[in-house]
Design a protein around this motif. Structure first.
Motif, PDB file in Angstrom:
ATOM      1  N   GLU A   1      36.345  31.279  31.713  1.00 13.81           N
ATOM      2  CA  GLU A   1      36.948  31.496  33.030  1.00 13.81           C
ATOM      3  C   GLU A   1      35.964  31.196  34.168  1.00 13.81           C
ATOM      4  O   GLU A   1      36.372  30.968  35.292  1.00 13.81           O
ATOM      5  CB  GLU A   1      37.509  32.917  33.164  1.00 13.81           C
TER       6      GLU A   1
ATOM      7  N   SER B   1      34.329  32.044  39.663  1.00 16.42           N
ATOM      8  CA  SER B   1      35.213  32.628  38.654  1.00 16.42           C
ATOM      9  C   SER B   1      36.582  32.867  39.280  1.00 16.42           C
ATOM     10  O   SER B   1      36.691  33.161  40.470  1.00 16.42           O
ATOM     11  CB  SER B   1      34.650  33.951  38.123  1.00 16.42           C
ATOM     12  N   PRO B   2      37.621  32.731  38.473  1.00 18.00           N
ATOM     13  CA  PRO B   2      38.978  32.947  38.995  1.00 18.00           C
ATOM     14  C   PRO B   2      39.170  34.336  39.595  1.00 18.00           C
ATOM     15  O   PRO B   2      39.913  34.499  40.555  1.00 18.00           O
ATOM     16  CB  PRO B   2      39.871  32.756  37.770  1.00 18.00           C
TER      17      PRO B   2
END
Length: 136
Positions: free
Chosen positions: A14, A29-30
């Motif tokens: 991710e 990061s998401p």
């Protein structure tokens, strides 16, 4: 450091490595993107616990990636400002014991716009117990 998430960023799909140079990565990061788009971290590839442990080369490479990240973030998101900085040790807000430099685009329409890294030194609520103001 086998269990350090920043020593092994590829173990966490991710996380996206946006830029890298000889000694550092710029990661996004998401999870961070979900709150403030563009937010990311510059981390040294070698395990260094805090910013105070960085080599001169890591400082230079951090600066290079910071400039690359700013150009990218300015073009993709056009933020109204930035908050940047290092947290050191848990009391300073560091939750992962691997040095990491935050680059956080800031926007006029966000609820905490205007609250920068100095907000806790401006807040009476954060005064240490038993400390008296020295300002006249």
């Amino acid at each position: 450091m086998g269990d350090c998430i920043f020593c092994n960023p590829m173990n966490f799909p991710e996380q996206k490595i946006v830029f890298e140079n000889e000694s550092c990565y710029f990661l996004q990061s998401p999870k961070a993107q979900d709150i403030l788009e563009g937010a990311g971290l510059i981390i040294p590839k070698a395990h260094k616990q805090t910013v105070f442990d960085l080599s001169e080369k890591e400082w230079t490479d951090t600066y290079e990636l910071m400039q690359d990240a700013k150009r990218l973030l300015d073009s993709e998101f056009a933020p109204n400002g930035y908050s940047t900085g290092w947290n050191v040790n848990p009391v300073g807000g560091q939750s992962i014991p691997h040095a990491h430099f935050h680059i956080i685009p800031r926007f006029n329409d966000e609820p905490f716009a205007g609250r920068g890294i100095r907000s806790w030194i401006k807040s009476e609520e954060n005064r240490r117990p038993g400390r008296v103001s020295k300002v006249l």
